[in-house]
Scaffold this active site. Structure first.
Site, PDB file in Angstrom:
ATOM      1  N   TYR A 209      11.494 -11.388   0.464  1.00 20.11           N
ATOM      2  CA  TYR A 209      11.300 -10.224  -0.411  1.00 20.11           C
ATOM      3  C   TYR A 209      12.598  -9.902  -1.158  1.00 20.11           C
ATOM      4  CZ  TYR A 209      10.445  -5.172  -1.351  1.00 20.11           C
ATOM      5  OH  TYR A 209      10.302  -3.921  -1.918  1.00 20.11           O
TER       6      TYR A 209
ATOM      7  N   GLY B 251      -0.943  -2.767 -10.148  1.00 16.37           N
ATOM      8  CA  GLY B 251      -0.658  -2.446  -8.740  1.00 16.37           C
ATOM      9  C   GLY B 251      -0.686  -0.927  -8.557  1.00 16.37           C
TER      10      GLY B 251
ATOM     11  N   GLY C  43      -1.322   1.269  -4.929  1.00 17.99           N
ATOM     12  CA  GLY C  43      -0.423   1.223  -3.778  1.00 17.99           C
ATOM     13  C   GLY C  43       0.295   2.539  -3.520  1.00 17.99           C
ATOM     14  N   GLN C  44       1.308   2.466  -2.641  1.00 14.49           N
ATOM     15  CA  GLN C  44       2.013   3.694  -2.240  1.00 14.49           C
ATOM     16  C   GLN C  44       2.651   4.391  -3.435  1.00 14.49           C
ATOM     17  OE1 GLN C  44       5.513   3.242   0.228  1.00 14.49           O
ATOM     18  NE2 GLN C  44       5.590   5.434   0.673  1.00 14.49           N
TER      19      GLN C  44
ATOM     20  N   LYS D 110      13.563 -10.044  -5.114  1.00 14.29           N
ATOM     21  CA  LYS D 110      14.032  -8.869  -5.866  1.00 14.29           C
ATOM     22  C   LYS D 110      15.299  -9.219  -6.655  1.00 14.29           C
ATOM     23  CE  LYS D 110      10.931  -5.788  -5.020  1.00 14.29           C
ATOM     24  NZ  LYS D 110       9.957  -5.525  -6.067  1.00 14.29           N
TER      25      LYS D 110
ATOM     26  N   ASP E  55      -5.619  -2.679 -10.478  1.00  7.83           N
ATOM     27  CA  ASP E  55      -5.265  -3.229  -9.157  1.00  7.83           C
ATOM     28  C   ASP E  55      -6.304  -4.266  -8.789  1.00  7.83           C
ATOM     29  OD1 ASP E  55      -4.626  -3.358  -6.184  1.00  7.83           O
ATOM     30  OD2 ASP E  55      -3.283  -1.743  -6.762  1.00  7.83           O
ATOM     31  N   ILE E  56      -6.017  -5.056  -7.726  1.00  4.61           N
ATOM     32  CA  ILE E  56      -7.066  -5.950  -7.210  1.00  4.61           C
ATOM     33  C   ILE E  56      -7.891  -5.224  -6.146  1.00  4.61           C
ATOM     34  CG2 ILE E  56      -6.139  -8.260  -7.704  1.00  4.61           C
ATOM     35  CD1 ILE E  56      -4.882  -8.221  -4.883  1.00  4.61           C
ATOM     36  N   ARG E  57      -7.388  -4.058  -5.704  1.00  2.00           N
ATOM     37  CA  ARG E  57      -8.140  -3.254  -4.731  1.00  2.00           C
ATOM     38  C   ARG E  57      -9.132  -2.368  -5.476  1.00  2.00           C
ATOM     39  NH1 ARG E  57      -3.771   0.134  -1.288  1.00  2.00           N
ATOM     40  NH2 ARG E  57      -2.527  -1.600  -0.527  1.00  2.00           N
TER      41      ARG E  57
HETATM   42  P1  NAD Z   1       2.132  -1.365  -2.170  1.00  5.34           P
HETATM   43  O1  NAD Z   1       1.990  -2.587  -1.345  1.00  5.34           O
HETATM   44  O2  NAD Z   1       1.781  -0.065  -1.581  1.00  5.34           O
HETATM   45  O3  NAD Z   1       1.306  -1.514  -3.521  1.00  5.34           O
HETATM   46  C1  NAD Z   1       1.238  -2.709  -4.230  1.00  5.34           C
HETATM   47  C2  NAD Z   1      -0.098  -2.745  -4.935  1.00  5.34           C
HETATM   48  O4  NAD Z   1      -0.175  -3.986  -5.633  1.00  5.34           O
HETATM   49  C3  NAD Z   1      -1.297  -2.702  -3.980  1.00  5.34           C
HETATM   50  O5  NAD Z   1      -2.207  -1.691  -4.361  1.00  5.34           O
HETATM   51  C4  NAD Z   1      -1.921  -4.079  -4.107  1.00  5.34           C
HETATM   52  O6  NAD Z   1      -3.333  -4.082  -3.983  1.00  5.34           O
HETATM   53  C5  NAD Z   1      -1.485  -4.476  -5.505  1.00  5.34           C
HETATM   54  N1  NAD Z   1      -1.506  -5.922  -5.703  1.00  5.34           N
HETATM   55  C6  NAD Z   1      -1.150  -6.891  -4.824  1.00  5.34           C
HETATM   56  N2  NAD Z   1      -1.368  -8.104  -5.356  1.00  5.34           N
HETATM   57  C7  NAD Z   1      -1.866  -7.893  -6.600  1.00  5.34           C
HETATM   58  C8  NAD Z   1      -2.296  -8.749  -7.633  1.00  5.34           C
HETATM   59  N3  NAD Z   1      -2.295 -10.084  -7.480  1.00  5.34           N
HETATM   60  N4  NAD Z   1      -2.714  -8.198  -8.795  1.00  5.34           N
HETATM   61  C9  NAD Z   1      -2.730  -6.850  -8.951  1.00  5.34           C
HETATM   62  N5  NAD Z   1      -2.376  -5.984  -7.995  1.00  5.34           N
HETATM   63  C10 NAD Z   1      -1.949  -6.506  -6.827  1.00  5.34           C
HETATM   64  O7  NAD Z   1       3.626  -1.354  -2.703  1.00  5.34           O
HETATM   65  P2  NAD Z   1       4.484  -0.089  -3.216  1.00  5.34           P
HETATM   66  O8  NAD Z   1       5.191   0.462  -2.049  1.00  5.34           O
HETATM   67  O9  NAD Z   1       3.654   0.780  -4.051  1.00  5.34           O
HETATM   68  O10 NAD Z   1       5.584  -0.856  -4.076  1.00  5.34           O
HETATM   69  C11 NAD Z   1       5.484  -1.014  -5.468  1.00  5.34           C
HETATM   70  C12 NAD Z   1       6.736  -1.719  -5.939  1.00  5.34           C
HETATM   71  O11 NAD Z   1       7.886  -0.945  -5.577  1.00  5.34           O
HETATM   72  C13 NAD Z   1       6.956  -3.110  -5.321  1.00  5.34           C
HETATM   73  O12 NAD Z   1       7.587  -3.944  -6.263  1.00  5.34           O
HETATM   74  C14 NAD Z   1       7.925  -2.824  -4.202  1.00  5.34           C
HETATM   75  O13 NAD Z   1       8.695  -3.951  -3.892  1.00  5.34           O
HETATM   76  C15 NAD Z   1       8.775  -1.732  -4.814  1.00  5.34           C
HETATM   77  N6  NAD Z   1       9.463  -0.933  -3.798  1.00  5.34           N
HETATM   78  C16 NAD Z   1       8.773  -0.132  -2.957  1.00  5.34           C
HETATM   79  C17 NAD Z   1       9.453   0.604  -2.004  1.00  5.34           C
HETATM   80  C18 NAD Z   1       8.746   1.521  -1.049  1.00  5.34           C
HETATM   81  O14 NAD Z   1       9.383   2.064  -0.126  1.00  5.34           O
HETATM   82  N7  NAD Z   1       7.443   1.741  -1.208  1.00  5.34           N
HETATM   83  C19 NAD Z   1      10.860   0.511  -1.911  1.00  5.34           C
HETATM   84  C20 NAD Z   1      11.535  -0.360  -2.759  1.00  5.34           C
HETATM   85  C21 NAD Z   1      10.824  -1.061  -3.729  1.00  5.34           C
HETATM   86  C1  AKB Z   2      10.278  -2.262   2.450  1.00  2.27           C
HETATM   87  O1  AKB Z   2      10.608  -1.737   3.528  1.00  2.27           O
HETATM   88  O2  AKB Z   2       9.968  -3.459   2.310  1.00  2.27           O
HETATM   89  C2  AKB Z   2      10.324  -1.391   1.218  1.00  2.27           C
HETATM   90  C3  AKB Z   2      11.638  -1.506   0.539  1.00  2.27           C
HETATM   91  C4  AKB Z   2      12.787  -0.729   1.020  1.00  2.27           C
HETATM   92  O3  AKB Z   2      11.773  -2.259  -0.390  1.00  2.27           O
HETATM   93  N1  AKB Z   2      10.009  -0.053   1.587  1.00  2.27           N
END
Ligand code: NAD
Ligand code: AKB
Length: 317
Positions: free
Chosen positions: A143, A8, A11-12, A147, A34-36
């Site tokens: 979600y 993954g 992603g962000q 978690k 990633d899958i992207r």
């Molecule tokens: P995101 O959605 O930006 O990135 C997730 C990535 O996973 C994407 O690039 C997507 O293409 C990839 N993905 C989806 N399905 C897939 C698959 N089947 N196989 C491989 N890759 C796949 O999410 P993020 O914000 O980068 O979050 C990453 C982790 O951090 C997640 O577990 C999220 O719950 C956690 N998180 C994020 C935040 C936040 O604010 N960004 C806050 C709390 C927790």
């Molecule tokens: C969301 O809003 O889903 C995420 C998180 C706080 O887990 N940014």
């Protein structure tokens, strides 16, 4: 030498974490997957990138074995807002991905595993202010349920199999390099982009909705510090509360107005308001601070200066 697999990575969080880990471990020792399609910043960095679907157990297992992976970071997930539109699908991806990777780590004797949790693990019965590490949980979004269940699975693999699993309950993360992926806290990124582009923003949360937030620079540094800390300092094998600041849409708009005085905001709360209302407003992260020395650096004014300067360049405004 450690060899790291990031699942993954597009992603962000993944893009920035990949780049930061490559600084520490060397470009070729950090495989982004990633899958992207590969993110432009990863392409530019020219490190290894592979297409990998975390739901494909055999392919993930093959990669971990063939590449002699010693650390896995699992970032693939469906976030809160997207998750509510397709709950069963979101549950399947969030849980099956974790179970696949936990099993693969166990079978291949992977040294360390990182999987992020979220403030979404908490629910409406949780104390809202200074939410303690150990308290009423009871999440109400798919979600959040995934978690909390994931945290329990992580502790199970640590206790039963000795897998060195580490995790953080991230707050909403604010960043500009890679777009957010469908969360409730995404408004705190969109607001900067729209302030620069149109000087106007319609917020999907109400003006006084306080949520815990953090700048990506702090989150990435904290993640790497947690992973580098000696194992005996990691006393929590579910997920550490992690905090930097809390603010409302009204307050972030006021911080932006210091730089763009004619910026205006209005409010049209939608289904995400209910998600936000079920989460804590501020977090007590004293265990992370005591156990492995967590400290944040960025406050809202510092974030605002950095976001506006970088987005201005990125968007060529
Ligand atoms: P995101 O959605 O930006 O990135 C997730 C990535 O996973 C994407 O690039 C997507 O293409 C990839 N993905 C989806 N399905 C897939 C698959 N089947 N196989 C491989 N890759 C796949 O999410 P993020 O914000 O980068 O979050 C990453 C982790 O951090 C997640 O577990 C999220 O719950 C956690 N998180 C994020 C935040 C936040 O604010 N960004 C806050 C709390 C927790
Ligand atoms: C969301 O809003 O889903 C995420 C998180 C706080 O887990 N940014």
């Amino acid at each position: 030498m450690d060899k790291i697999l990031i699942i993954g990575a597009g992603g962000q969080i993944g893009v920035e974490l990949t780049l930061a880990l490559r600084q520490v471990y060397g470009r070729n020792n950090v495989i982004a997957t990633d899958i992207r399609e590969e993110h432009p910043l990863l392409k530019e960095d020219n490190g290894p990138f592979r297409h990998l679907d975390v739901m494909d157990f055999k392919e993930v297992a093959k990669m971990v074995a063939q590449e002699n992976i010693t650390q896995v970071y699992l970032l693939a997930a469906i976030l809160s807002a997207t998750g509510e539109s397709k709950p069963v699908w979101a549950w399947d991806i969030n849980m099956q991905s974790l179970l696949n990777v936990l099993e693969i780590c166990r079978e291949n004797k992977v040294k360390k595993f990182y999987w992020p949790s979220s403030i979404a693990a908490f629910g409406p019965n949780t104390p809202k202010q200074d939410t303690p590490q150990h308290t009423i949980i009871e999440p109400v979004t798919v979600y959040g349920i995934s978690k909390y269940a994931g945290e329990l699975w992580c502790r199970y693999y640590f206790q039963r199999y000795g897998l060195d699993i580490r995790s953080l309950r991230y707050p909403g993360l604010i960043s500009w390099k890679s777009a957010p992926g469908g969360g409730t806290t995404d408004y705190a990124i969109d607001i900067y982009i729209e302030a620069l582009k149109k000087k106007q923003f319609t917020c999907f949360l109400s003006e006084d909705t306080y949520l815990p937030m953090m700048y990506m620079n702090d989150a990435i540094r904290g993640t790497i510090e947690l992973m580098e800390a000696p194992a005996e300092q990691i006393k929590n094998r579910m997920a550490y509360n992690l905090s930097a600041m809390s603010f409302s849409p009204k307050e972030i708009a006021a911080a932006i107005r210091k730089h763009i005085p004619d910026f205006t905001i209005d409010y049209a709360p939608d289904y995400r308001q209910q998600i936000a209302a079920s989460w804590p407003q501020s977090i007590d992260d004293s265990e992370a601070r005591a156990d492995w020395g967590w400290q944040h650096e960025f406050d809202m004014d510092k974030i605002t200066i950095d976001m506006l300067a970088n987005l201005k360049k990125k968007l060529a405004l």
